[in-house]
Design a protein around this motif. Structure first.
Motif, PDB file in Angstrom:
ATOM      1  N   VAL A 133       1.491  -0.848   0.071  1.00 30.90           N
ATOM      2  CA  VAL A 133      -0.349  -0.007   0.131  1.00 30.90           C
ATOM      3  C   VAL A 133       0.902   1.670  -0.399  1.00 30.90           C
ATOM      4  CG1 VAL A 133      -2.079   1.611   1.449  1.00 30.90           C
ATOM      5  CG2 VAL A 133      -1.794  -1.064   1.253  1.00 30.90           C
ATOM      6  N   TYR A 160      -4.875   2.385  -5.576  1.00 33.37           N
ATOM      7  CA  TYR A 160      -4.493   1.900  -3.839  1.00 33.37           C
ATOM      8  C   TYR A 160      -5.368   2.491  -3.117  1.00 33.37           C
ATOM      9  CZ  TYR A 160      -2.234  -2.308  -6.680  1.00 33.37           C
ATOM     10  OH  TYR A 160      -1.926  -3.110  -6.479  1.00 33.37           O
ATOM     11  N   PRO A 163      -9.203  -0.379  -2.363  1.00 32.53           N
ATOM     12  CA  PRO A 163      -8.808  -1.406  -0.665  1.00 32.53           C
ATOM     13  C   PRO A 163      -8.710  -1.082   0.203  1.00 32.53           C
ATOM     14  CG  PRO A 163      -7.458  -1.138  -2.161  1.00 32.53           C
ATOM     15  CD  PRO A 163      -7.408  -0.658  -3.531  1.00 32.53           C
TER      16      PRO A 163
ATOM     17  N   ALA B  33      -6.681  -7.404  -8.623  1.00 35.81           N
ATOM     18  CA  ALA B  33      -7.777  -7.692  -7.943  1.00 35.81           C
ATOM     19  C   ALA B  33      -6.965  -8.848  -6.742  1.00 35.81           C
ATOM     20  CB  ALA B  33      -9.445  -8.466  -8.437  1.00 35.81           C
ATOM     21  N   ASP B  35      -3.982  -8.492  -5.056  1.00 27.23           N
ATOM     22  CA  ASP B  35      -3.646  -7.361  -4.417  1.00 27.23           C
ATOM     23  C   ASP B  35      -4.795  -6.705  -3.210  1.00 27.23           C
ATOM     24  OD1 ASP B  35      -1.182  -7.581  -5.668  1.00 27.23           O
ATOM     25  OD2 ASP B  35      -0.788  -6.258  -6.304  1.00 27.23           O
ATOM     26  N   TRP B  36      -5.500  -5.950  -3.977  1.00 23.66           N
ATOM     27  CA  TRP B  36      -6.755  -5.025  -3.381  1.00 23.66           C
ATOM     28  C   TRP B  36      -6.859  -6.672  -2.181  1.00 23.66           C
ATOM     29  CZ3 TRP B  36     -10.521  -1.925  -6.329  1.00 23.66           C
ATOM     30  CH2 TRP B  36      -9.959  -1.184  -7.035  1.00 23.66           C
ATOM     31  N   VAL B  40      -7.177  -5.582   1.515  1.00 20.53           N
ATOM     32  CA  VAL B  40      -8.799  -5.778   2.433  1.00 20.53           C
ATOM     33  C   VAL B  40      -8.217  -7.132   3.850  1.00 20.53           C
ATOM     34  CG1 VAL B  40     -11.179  -6.425   2.632  1.00 20.53           C
ATOM     35  CG2 VAL B  40     -10.128  -5.037   0.495  1.00 20.53           C
TER      36      VAL B  40
END
Lengths: 309, 236
Positions: A133, A160, A163, B33, B35-36, B40
């Motif tokens: 991140v 980013y 998320p 997706a 990575d996301w 999360v």
């Protein structure tokens, strides 16, 4: 004092006396650990400090590597010695559960709950929140704080933020009025997992397994003089695999009543599964015994120093 | 609304994942997706940490039975987090990184976090797993009875595989007399173990894997089509 308390008191005092004797009466001691100081930037061993003017005090990045007690440059390590003692006592605390549930076991259990939760949070913080991140959202900050090796030409990728916002919405579950918003990140995680697992399981655990079961039932192999002969060993192996898989799959097929031919085939499937479970049980037992051996080796060798090789 | 949007999110993201498997154009989207998903899931783990704190703080404030152990859990939790996040004992590893005090790896040997892993986490976890050796043996002793053919098969296989992995695995038989002149030799236990592993174990595991795969596919399809909404919980 009842008989049981007396027994355990005597055992405890005996153990303490033995530890005292081992610590003071033997050259190896109990759990003594030694290290050498190494300059992290050059990899060179730094000799033990001899005084205030010593050159080693100028080295800023010192790491410690394990060493033998006989090494002339080795120094006694308090933190590692204390670590060995604590690890040994915690090991004994866990083993004490074999007698019955007790305070020592509960103490070790409470420690592991806290430590493991903290361990995974810290690991994910550095490996995901910082390495993924922060590097994506603020590469310069990442480069000047934690990750100097971040390439200079990396551009910020503000996509980013999504998320991060989704992730923060998880905490909405703690506020009853907006708890429904906490479902969004959950839906994202569940949807991603479903999509990924659908294809990966279909590929690895279904198609490939079926493909691996389609085997030649009669195998011929060429010998040294280039004459092909029946490889009966491989043939038997293939026949057993094919029959076993088909019979097991028949057993798991519940849309047809297991009667007649289907019943007989599924019974063979049960036998195969029983053999498979027996082998899995034996492998599990052996794995656990190996772990037990390693713990005992730690106690008797690393800690007490009783093993002489 | 409170359930429609999440179902849509799950369906769209899931479908992108599936289609990306077949189309190279969507591969970057799949990577993003993934990575996301990791990000999360990581932040959700923080919620787990917060829940742990709330639960144990409540135990302490209510003076419930065993609240002292809750205190131990919280103390070890906060110490681990502080040591790990502050990188206590971590030093830069190269000449170029010396001026960046926090640049060393957080699990560096000799650091505080390494110490916690090496002397607290690892010994307790491995001892807990080692403890299972006693319970598995005890349970087996109590439960294993050669009552029928299935139980006999399980027992004999377990015995063969256990012996086949010991240092005496080269023995030719279990208490059998040597074969007579001209008769074939007994099959070594190690070979028998290998044969069982390659055939019956492989076949059994394969059938179970095929069953699991079909189950996963069915469940995933139900989620993506919005037929299964159990993951959203009850009405709030």
């Amino acid at each position: 004092m009842n008989r049981e308390t007396r027994f355990w008191t005597v055992m405890f005092l005996g153990g303490c006396l033995f530890l005292a004797f081992q610590s003071l009466g033997t050259a190896r001691g109990v759990g003594q650990q030694f290290v050498v100081r190494v300059d992290a930037t050059t990899g060179k061993i730094i000799p033990p400090a001899t005084g205030a003017s010593d050159a080693s005090s100028a080295v800023k990045t010192v790491i410690y590597e394990p060493a033998s007690k006989d090494d002339p440059e080795a120094i006694w390590s308090f933190s590692r010695t204390a670590g060995i003692w604590i690890a040994a006592l915690l090991t004994l605390c866990i083993f004490s559960y074999l007698y019955r549930d007790n305070v020592c076991y509960k103490l070790a259990e409470s420690i592991i709950v806290g430590v493991s939760a903290g361990y995974w949070i810290v690991t994910n913080f550095w490996e995901v929140l910082v390495a993924k991140v922060l590097v994506k959202l603020a590469p310069n900050v990442a480069r000047y704080s934690f990750l100097p090796d971040t390439p200079v030409d990396v551009k910020a990728d503000y996509l980013y933020i999504v998320p991060v916002v989704l992730g923060c919405m998880v905490f909405c579950r703690l506020i009853p009025k907006i708890a429904w918003m906490g479902r969004w990140p959950l839906a994202f995680v569940v949807g991603t997992t479903a999509g990924l697992k659908l294809t990966s399981f279909l590929d690895a655990d279904f198609v490939r397994q079926v493909r691996s079961t389609i085997l030649p039932l009669v195998v011929f192999s060429a010998n040294a003089s280039d004459v092909s002969t029946l490889d009966w060993k491989q043939s038997i192996q293939n026949i057993v695999i094919v029959i076993s898989v088909l019979s097991c799959v028949t057993y798991f097929y519940f849309s047809v009543e297991h009667k007649g031919l289907v019943g007989r085939i599924s019974r063979v499937g049960i036998w195969v599964l029983m053999i498979s479970f027996g082998a899995s049980f034996a492998l599990t037992v052996m794995g656990r015994i190996t772990l037990l051996t390693m713990r005992l080796q730690f106690l008797f060798d690393d800690w007490l120093g009783l093993v002489r090789i | 609304m409170s359930k429609t949007v999440p179902v849509l999110i799950a369906s769209i993201v899931g479908c992108i994942m599936i289609v990306a498997n077949f189309s190279p154009f969507l591969l970057p989207a799949r990577q993003i997706a993934e990575d996301w998903f990791t990000i999360v899931a990581t932040i959700a783990m923080m919620l787990g940490g917060a829940n742990l704190c709330v639960h144990h703080l409540k135990n302490i404030s209510d003076r419930e039975a065993g609240w002292g152990f809750s205190a131990v859990t919280l103390i070890s939790f906060f110490i681990t987090i502080a040591v790990g996040l502050l990188k206590i004992g971590v030093v830069p590893e190269s000449e170029q990184q010396v001026k960046f005090a926090w640049s060393g790896p957080f699990q560096q040997e000799g650091s505080g976090f390494w110490w916690i892993y090496q002397y607290l986490f690892s010994p307790i976890v491995s001892t807990m797993f080692a403890l299972l050796a006693f319970y598995v043996a005890s349970a087996a002793f109590r439960a294993f009875r050669a009552k029928n053919l299935e139980a006999i098969l399980l027992l004999i296989t377990a015995l063969i595989v256990l012996v086949g992995q010991t240092r005496d695995r080269e023995i030719t038989s279990l208490f059998l007399p040597p074969p007579a002149e001209g008769m074939p030799q007994h099959v070594p236990i190690a070979d028998l173990t290998e044969f069982i592993r390659k055939t019956f174990v492989t076949a059994g595991q394969r059938a179970i894997m095929i069953g699991i795969a079909l189950g996963v596919v069915a469940t995933s399809l139900r989620i993506l089509l919005g037929l299964d909404r159990s993951y959203l919980g009850g009405d709030e």
